[in-house]
Write a protein that holds these residues in place. Structure first.
Motif, PDB file in Angstrom:
ATOM      1  N   ARG A  26      18.737  43.614 -79.791  1.00  0.00           N
ATOM      2  CA  ARG A  26      19.017  44.743 -80.688  1.00  0.00           C
ATOM      3  C   ARG A  26      20.324  45.015 -80.653  1.00  0.00           C
ATOM      4  NH1 ARG A  26      13.950  48.801 -78.849  1.00  0.00           N
ATOM      5  NH2 ARG A  26      12.491  47.902 -80.115  1.00  0.00           N
ATOM      6  N   GLN A  27      21.227  45.480 -81.577  1.00  0.00           N
ATOM      7  CA  GLN A  27      22.456  45.897 -81.522  1.00  0.00           C
ATOM      8  C   GLN A  27      22.733  47.368 -81.841  1.00  0.00           C
ATOM      9  OE1 GLN A  27      24.940  43.558 -80.622  1.00  0.00           O
ATOM     10  NE2 GLN A  27      23.107  42.126 -80.295  1.00  0.00           N
ATOM     11  N   PRO A  28      23.881  47.942 -81.623  1.00  0.00           N
ATOM     12  CA  PRO A  28      24.124  49.332 -81.577  1.00  0.00           C
ATOM     13  C   PRO A  28      23.743  50.005 -82.880  1.00  0.00           C
ATOM     14  CG  PRO A  28      25.937  48.085 -80.693  1.00  0.00           C
ATOM     15  CD  PRO A  28      25.155  47.235 -81.209  1.00  0.00           C
ATOM     16  N   HIS A  29      23.979  49.484 -84.041  1.00  0.00           N
ATOM     17  CA  HIS A  29      23.559  49.769 -85.495  1.00  0.00           C
ATOM     18  C   HIS A  29      21.943  50.186 -85.528  1.00  0.00           C
ATOM     19  CE1 HIS A  29      23.445  45.484 -86.388  1.00  0.00           C
ATOM     20  NE2 HIS A  29      22.457  46.032 -87.359  1.00  0.00           N
ATOM     21  N   VAL A  31      20.130  51.182 -82.833  1.00  0.00           N
ATOM     22  CA  VAL A  31      19.493  52.039 -81.826  1.00  0.00           C
ATOM     23  C   VAL A  31      19.709  53.489 -82.507  1.00  0.00           C
ATOM     24  CG1 VAL A  31      20.004  52.763 -79.607  1.00  0.00           C
ATOM     25  CG2 VAL A  31      20.478  50.382 -79.985  1.00  0.00           C
ATOM     26  N   LEU A  36      20.853  56.742 -78.179  1.00  0.00           N
ATOM     27  CA  LEU A  36      22.292  56.711 -77.738  1.00  0.00           C
ATOM     28  C   LEU A  36      22.826  57.843 -77.056  1.00  0.00           C
ATOM     29  CD1 LEU A  36      24.005  54.789 -80.738  1.00  0.00           C
ATOM     30  CD2 LEU A  36      23.777  53.978 -78.427  1.00  0.00           C
ATOM     31  N   GLN A  40      23.936  58.334 -73.082  1.00  0.00           N
ATOM     32  CA  GLN A  40      25.480  59.128 -72.837  1.00  0.00           C
ATOM     33  C   GLN A  40      25.226  60.216 -71.570  1.00  0.00           C
ATOM     34  OE1 GLN A  40      27.161  60.037 -76.338  1.00  0.00           O
ATOM     35  NE2 GLN A  40      29.309  60.633 -75.578  1.00  0.00           N
ATOM     36  N   ARG A 117      33.464  49.159 -76.988  1.00  0.00           N
ATOM     37  CA  ARG A 117      33.200  50.504 -77.681  1.00  0.00           C
ATOM     38  C   ARG A 117      32.139  51.081 -76.816  1.00  0.00           C
ATOM     39  NH1 ARG A 117      33.277  51.209 -83.779  1.00  0.00           N
ATOM     40  NH2 ARG A 117      31.128  51.998 -83.601  1.00  0.00           N
ATOM     41  N   ASP A 119      29.516  52.681 -77.674  1.00  0.00           N
ATOM     42  CA  ASP A 119      28.186  52.280 -78.206  1.00  0.00           C
ATOM     43  C   ASP A 119      27.574  51.196 -77.838  1.00  0.00           C
ATOM     44  OD1 ASP A 119      29.868  51.363 -80.094  1.00  0.00           O
ATOM     45  OD2 ASP A 119      28.707  51.927 -81.950  1.00  0.00           O
ATOM     46  N   HIS A 120      28.371  50.180 -77.615  1.00  0.00           N
ATOM     47  CA  HIS A 120      28.210  48.866 -77.003  1.00  0.00           C
ATOM     48  C   HIS A 120      27.532  48.931 -75.578  1.00  0.00           C
ATOM     49  CE1 HIS A 120      29.617  46.047 -80.513  1.00  0.00           C
ATOM     50  NE2 HIS A 120      29.872  47.507 -80.918  1.00  0.00           N
ATOM     51  N   THR A 123      24.646  50.869 -75.509  1.00  0.00           N
ATOM     52  CA  THR A 123      23.391  49.935 -75.976  1.00  0.00           C
ATOM     53  C   THR A 123      22.978  48.792 -74.975  1.00  0.00           C
ATOM     54  OG1 THR A 123      24.018  50.190 -78.402  1.00  0.00           O
ATOM     55  CG2 THR A 123      22.643  48.202 -77.876  1.00  0.00           C
ATOM     56  N   PRO A 432      31.093  57.404 -80.450  1.00  0.00           N
ATOM     57  CA  PRO A 432      30.449  56.186 -80.393  1.00  0.00           C
ATOM     58  C   PRO A 432      31.659  55.123 -80.208  1.00  0.00           C
ATOM     59  CG  PRO A 432      29.126  57.363 -81.742  1.00  0.00           C
ATOM     60  CD  PRO A 432      30.281  58.231 -81.388  1.00  0.00           C
TER      61      PRO A 432
END
Length: 461
Positions: A26-29, A31, A36, A40, A117, A119-120, A123, A432
């Motif tokens: 899975r990648q940030p986009h 999730v 997220l 955080q 980043r 968001d990375h 994730t 993000p």
């Protein structure tokens, strides 16, 4: 184990391998934004715990014994993250998911040549904690009952997955790293109430960075068989139900059942009890809280709910965190349970020791209950009774931003660490796309200064 059972175990391990691979890819986009956002908050909460734990003796010991490799630094940060037992929990696997994962990520982040980043980073945290918790849910509570500290054992796997994901290692190399980490997984509950419990988190984070480095360097491992052997070894060879996971891309443990952000720096299995006592105390009106007139307090836990509460008469602050009588007496007398509750001096207060004689703890009999949802009943003579069927700090009873800020500031006061500017709020509100190191490095620089100064001054200064 007969051939049929062995074949079933191998089939389940193959199923779990497919599960962790689905999660890892899975990648940030992909999730959900809510996941997220919770990641955080978990990052900020864990950083607060690292700040608060940076001057504790266990952290000083880890710093004195460690070198200056990334794995050594992960040992130290991991120990600090759990030193206060204030970091988040998830009862899906009876463990602290964020501490080992975030400690490893913070030290792996330092090794990244390119900007990362937010968001990375978040994730990678979600991937690591998800794999850790799905593995723990598959093993079941029997793993914990055998005497293992699941945060240490499962944490080595989850932290490795997170560090590998941050580096975007190919799936085959990540599987090798997980297999290497599985041989380093450790942690025994017998060490609860001592410096070794937080060291378990340091061991897990450190093992993760070593496993990733070894896999990248070409070390081999039995990636295909590691999880089957891990499950067999860490459950006492008990038959397991097949692992459950929807695989739809929307299933994240941080959203269901969620992580509990700790309101009290003690074993999470004391939290419903503490919340019940504080609720009844607040409703007691003019009732005397004089220790000389301490009422009888009865606490009914679910089956297995007192397993980690192994200190009926604690002698140290660390032991007090795993003492139901002490936590109950402190909640009644002090009207709060905070960082100051768990000093050696606080635990040894004569009037609190006397009040503990009025606390009566037992477990319900009957069928096992899920500890993530099982209620605790608190009864106080002359006042009343409450069934605590909510989980403090959970998604049903979440802390607000003001509580996050208060916790961060309490941890700063305890350690003397002064993170620059409005770091906590900036991290809670970070975009993000923000550069993760630009936000985190100033906080970590302040933490490392505190840790080194404490270690230089001596372990027990």
């Amino acid at each position: 184990m007969d051939a049929a059972v062995r074949a079933d175990a191998a089939g389940q391990a193959g199923l779990f391998a497919r599960i962790w691979e689905q999660i890892y890819l899975r990648q940030p986009h992909e999730v959900p934004p809510d996941a997220l956002r919770h990641a955080q908050r978990a990052l900020v909460d864990t950083l607060a715990c690292i700040i608060g734990g940076s001057r504790q003796p266990c952290t000083a010991a880890a710093s004195t014994a460690a070198g200056d490799t990334a794995a050594d630094r992960a040992l130290v940060l991991g120990t600090a993250s759990h030193a206060l037992d204030y970091d988040d929990v998830c009862m899906l696997a009876t463990c602290h998911p964020s501490a080992p994962v975030i400690s490893a990520l913070l030290c792996q982040l330092e090794q990244c040549d390119q900007p990362v980043r937010m968001d990375h980073l978040l994730t990678a945290h979600l991937v690591g904690t998800e794999i850790m918790l799905r593995l723990g849910a598959w093993l079941g509570f029997g793993h914990y009952e055998l005497g293992f500290h699941a945060t240490g054992t499962l944490g080595a796997i989850g932290a490795t997955a997170a560090a590998a994901h941050l580096l975007q290692l190919p799936i085959g190399q990540a599987g090798t790293a997980l297999a290497i980490a599985a041989s380093s997984a450790c942690g025994l509950r017998v060490n609860f109430g001592t410096d070794t419990k937080p060291l378990h988190v340091g061991f897990a984070a450190s093992a993760a960075l070593r496993a990733v480095a070894l896999a990248r360097a070409g070390a081999t491992a039995n990636a295909a068989g590691a999880m089957a052997e891990f499950a067999r070894a860490y459950t006492g060879n008990e038959p397991l139900l097949p692992p459950r996971f929807s695989g739809d891309g929307r299933s994240w443990a941080v959203l269901d059942p969620g992580f509990e952000i700790k309101r009290y720096p003690s074993c999470y299995l004391t939290h419903r009890m503490i919340a019940g006592i504080l609720k009844l105390r607040g409703e007691a009106g003019g009732h005397s809280h004089d220790p000389e007139r301490m009422p009888r307090i009865d606490v009914e836990f679910p089956p297995g709910g007192t397993i980690p509460l192994q200190y009926p008469t604690p002698q140290t602050g660390l032991q007090g965190k795993f003492s139901a009588p002490y936590c109950a007496a402190s909640a009644w007398i002090d009207a709060r349970v905070g960082l100051s509750t768990f000093t050696d001096h606080a635990v040894q207060r004569a009037h609190v020791v006397q009040a503990m004689q009025h606390i009566h703890v037992h477990e319900r009999t009957g069928a096992p209950e899920a500890l993530d949802s099982a209620p605790v009943r608190v009864s106080i003579a002359g006042i009343g009774s409450v069934l605590v069927d909510w989980a403090p700090g959970s998604l049903q009873d979440p802390p607000g931003n003001a509580e996050f800020m208060e916790k961060w500031q309490d941890c700063e006061r305890l350690s003397g660490v002064q993170a620059p500017g409005d770091s906590a709020r900036q991290l809670l509100q970070a975009d993000p796309a923000a550069n993760a190191r630009a936000l985190l490095d100033p906080v970590l620089d302040a933490v490392w200064r505190c840790i080194r100064n404490r270690a230089d001054a001596g372990l027990h200064a």
